[in-house]
Design a protein around this motif. Sequence first.
Motif, PDB file in Angstrom:
ATOM      1  N   TYR A  39       0.828  -1.207   0.000  1.00 36.24           N
ATOM      2  CA  TYR A  39       0.000   0.000   0.000  1.00 36.24           C
ATOM      3  C   TYR A  39       0.861   1.255   0.000  1.00 36.24           C
ATOM      4  O   TYR A  39       2.052   1.222   0.333  1.00 36.24           O
ATOM      5  N   ASN A  40       0.255   2.359  -0.371  1.00 34.34           N
ATOM      6  CA  ASN A  40       0.858   3.692  -0.310  1.00 34.34           C
ATOM      7  C   ASN A  40      -0.041   4.577   0.536  1.00 34.34           C
ATOM      8  O   ASN A  40      -1.266   4.432   0.502  1.00 34.34           O
ATOM      9  N   GLU A  42      -0.608   8.663   0.799  1.00 34.36           N
ATOM     10  CA  GLU A  42      -0.239   9.839   0.016  1.00 34.36           C
ATOM     11  C   GLU A  42      -0.893  11.090   0.582  1.00 34.36           C
ATOM     12  O   GLU A  42      -2.059  11.059   0.977  1.00 34.36           O
ATOM     13  N   ALA A  50      -4.730   9.962   0.905  1.00 28.27           N
ATOM     14  CA  ALA A  50      -5.257   8.789   0.202  1.00 28.27           C
ATOM     15  C   ALA A  50      -4.407   7.582   0.562  1.00 28.27           C
ATOM     16  O   ALA A  50      -3.184   7.669   0.634  1.00 28.27           O
ATOM     17  N   ILE A  51      -5.086   6.477   0.827  1.00 23.75           N
ATOM     18  CA  ILE A  51      -4.415   5.192   1.024  1.00 23.75           C
ATOM     19  C   ILE A  51      -4.757   4.347  -0.198  1.00 23.75           C
ATOM     20  O   ILE A  51      -5.927   4.192  -0.534  1.00 23.75           O
ATOM     21  N   THR A  52      -3.731   3.837  -0.866  1.00 19.89           N
ATOM     22  CA  THR A  52      -3.939   3.008  -2.053  1.00 19.89           C
ATOM     23  C   THR A  52      -3.356   1.631  -1.794  1.00 19.89           C
ATOM     24  O   THR A  52      -2.182   1.506  -1.445  1.00 19.89           O
ATOM     25  N   ALA A 112     -14.214   5.506  -1.358  1.00 24.61           N
ATOM     26  CA  ALA A 112     -13.249   4.539  -1.881  1.00 24.61           C
ATOM     27  C   ALA A 112     -13.575   4.240  -3.334  1.00 24.61           C
ATOM     28  O   ALA A 112     -14.733   4.320  -3.749  1.00 24.61           O
ATOM     29  N   LEU A 118      -6.259  -1.323  -8.104  1.00 18.57           N
ATOM     30  CA  LEU A 118      -5.843  -0.466  -6.996  1.00 18.57           C
ATOM     31  C   LEU A 118      -7.069   0.060  -6.264  1.00 18.57           C
ATOM     32  O   LEU A 118      -7.954   0.660  -6.868  1.00 18.57           O
ATOM     33  N   THR A 120      -8.345   2.714  -3.745  1.00 18.40           N
ATOM     34  CA  THR A 120      -7.942   4.006  -3.183  1.00 18.40           C
ATOM     35  C   THR A 120      -9.017   4.473  -2.219  1.00 18.40           C
ATOM     36  O   THR A 120     -10.193   4.533  -2.574  1.00 18.40           O
ATOM     37  N   GLY A 122     -10.145   7.604   0.206  1.00 18.49           N
ATOM     38  CA  GLY A 122      -9.935   9.024   0.451  1.00 18.49           C
ATOM     39  C   GLY A 122     -10.164   9.366   1.913  1.00 18.49           C
ATOM     40  O   GLY A 122     -11.101   8.871   2.537  1.00 18.49           O
TER      41      GLY A 122
END
Length: 155
Positions: A39-40, A42, A50-52, A112, A118, A120, A122
């Motif tokens: 995951y990222n 950001e 944001a989590i992706t 989401a 992916l 994502t 919010g």
Amino acid sequence: MATIDLSPLYRSSVGFDRMASLLDAALRSDTSASGYPPYNIELIAENQYAITLAVAGFEEDDLEIEVENGVLRVSGSKPEEKEKREFLHRGIANRAFERKFSLAEHIEVTGAALKNGLLTIGLVKNIPESMKPKRISIGNSTKELLEVRSSKSDS
């Protein structure tokens, strides 16, 4: 297991119990430490994040997103395949997973989206007006200050 003594912090501060529990949780090994799915996190704007998560092979119905007591939980599981398939190499992990993210105060999930494998999510930080910094003007007379005090004590 590593432990951190936070007693010096408690001597001179109030309300940091949540921080202690976050540190304990970070040091404790759990199932989300496996690294799957990757995951990222950001920073989109000043108060937007944001989590992706890379969830290749999962569809919307296979995923669940839930927020409870300041913890965002993302989990996924695939239903049993009806037909048996024989793989010569299986490198795409479609195994069940659960990821947990501790959210700071006033962080809210806004939505989401799943696109191209992916997921994502919010997030936005909504700080209440009462907690935002407030500029206090400095007057040149103590008389004004005393009038404000006396009007508050009369009511």
